[in-house]
Design a protein around this motif. Structure first.
Motif, PDB file in Angstrom:
ATOM      1  N   ASN A  44       0.819  -1.214   0.000  1.00  0.00           N
ATOM      2  CA  ASN A  44       0.000   0.000   0.000  1.00  0.00           C
ATOM      3  C   ASN A  44       0.853   1.265   0.000  1.00  0.00           C
ATOM      4  O   ASN A  44       0.445   2.292   0.506  1.00  0.00           O
ATOM      5  CB  ASN A  44      -0.942   0.003   1.208  1.00  0.00           C
ATOM      6  CG  ASN A  44      -0.207  -0.053   2.530  1.00  0.00           C
ATOM      7  OD1 ASN A  44       1.005  -0.189   2.574  1.00  0.00           O
ATOM      8  ND2 ASN A  44      -0.941   0.037   3.618  1.00  0.00           N
ATOM      9  N   TYR A  46       2.349   4.064  -2.269  1.00  0.00           N
ATOM     10  CA  TYR A  46       2.185   4.644  -3.597  1.00  0.00           C
ATOM     11  C   TYR A  46       3.477   4.535  -4.413  1.00  0.00           C
ATOM     12  O   TYR A  46       4.569   4.817  -3.909  1.00  0.00           O
ATOM     13  CB  TYR A  46       1.779   6.127  -3.470  1.00  0.00           C
ATOM     14  CG  TYR A  46       1.697   6.830  -4.806  1.00  0.00           C
ATOM     15  CD1 TYR A  46       0.577   6.681  -5.607  1.00  0.00           C
ATOM     16  CD2 TYR A  46       2.752   7.591  -5.266  1.00  0.00           C
ATOM     17  CE1 TYR A  46       0.500   7.300  -6.840  1.00  0.00           C
ATOM     18  CE2 TYR A  46       2.688   8.221  -6.496  1.00  0.00           C
ATOM     19  CZ  TYR A  46       1.569   8.075  -7.289  1.00  0.00           C
ATOM     20  OH  TYR A  46       1.501   8.681  -8.502  1.00  0.00           O
ATOM     21  N   ILE A 157       3.876   4.808   4.045  1.00  0.00           N
ATOM     22  CA  ILE A 157       3.683   5.944   3.143  1.00  0.00           C
ATOM     23  C   ILE A 157       3.433   7.223   3.929  1.00  0.00           C
ATOM     24  O   ILE A 157       3.882   8.306   3.553  1.00  0.00           O
ATOM     25  CB  ILE A 157       2.542   5.664   2.133  1.00  0.00           C
ATOM     26  CG1 ILE A 157       2.523   6.713   1.017  1.00  0.00           C
ATOM     27  CG2 ILE A 157       1.189   5.593   2.812  1.00  0.00           C
ATOM     28  CD1 ILE A 157       3.584   6.537  -0.015  1.00  0.00           C
TER      29      ILE A 157
END
Length: 186
Positions: A44, A46, A157
């Motif tokens: 997850n 990016y 992230i």
């Protein structure tokens, strides 16, 4: 004398180091090899299809080193403020810097030893975080917090973005004007 010393080389610390060094700031990244990212499987983040936590961890350090970040493998034992500078001590060395970023993930022991104010965490399983403002500033001028230890979500992230955010704030303060880092295709 370093402009910025970063303690912790997980996503928040390595991202902060990448931005700081790329901006031409003399940057030191000290890592104790205890990042929880090393236990992660990441799908997850990016721009990355999938990656192991250990690979993401190493990639972050490589990116920071590419721009001149010095990386030291050691446990920080003490941080002492002397006027407007800091001495960061490890088991075998000491380093001088103008700013310190704590990017220590779940660990607040060093922060408490330094005298930083903590507060209850809001994320599941995160009991205590540093009481830092939206820019990453703590109650001791010149010591900043980035990533999970600053109370942001534990997702890689998000912590990486927060590390970049804090570094940009410090770079801007050092430069005396807002710093922006945008590269263009050549």
């Amino acid at each position: 004398m370093y402009d910025i010393i970063i303690i912790g080389a997980g996503p928040a610390g390595a991202s902060a180091a990448l931005f700081a060094a790329k901006a031409g700031k003399k940057t030191l990244l000290i890592d104790s090899d205890k990042s929880i990212t090393k236990k992660a499987w990441v799908e997850n983040h990016y721009g990355v299809k999938e990656i192991t936590g250990p690979d993401l961890f190493e990639l972050g350090k490589e990116q920071a080193a590419k721009f001149g970040t010095e990386i030291v493998q050691a446990e920080v034992t003490r941080v002492v403020k002397e006027g407007k500078t800091f001495t960061v001590q490890t088991e075998n060395n000491s380093f001088e810097g103008l700013h310190v970023i704590l990017a220590t993930g779940l660990a607040v022991d060093l922060a408490e030893k330094i005298g930083l104010t903590t507060k209850p965490g809001t994320e599941p399983r995160i009991k205590t975080v540093l009481d830092a403002d939206a820019d990453g500033k703590t109650n001791i001028e010149g010591i900043w917090a980035a990533g999970t230890v600053a109370g942001v979500s534990v997702h890689t992230i998000i912590t990486a973005g927060h590390g970049a955010h804090v570094a940009i704030n410090i770079i801007s303060e050092l430069n005396g004007e807002r710093y922006v880092d945008h590269d263009l295709l050549k």
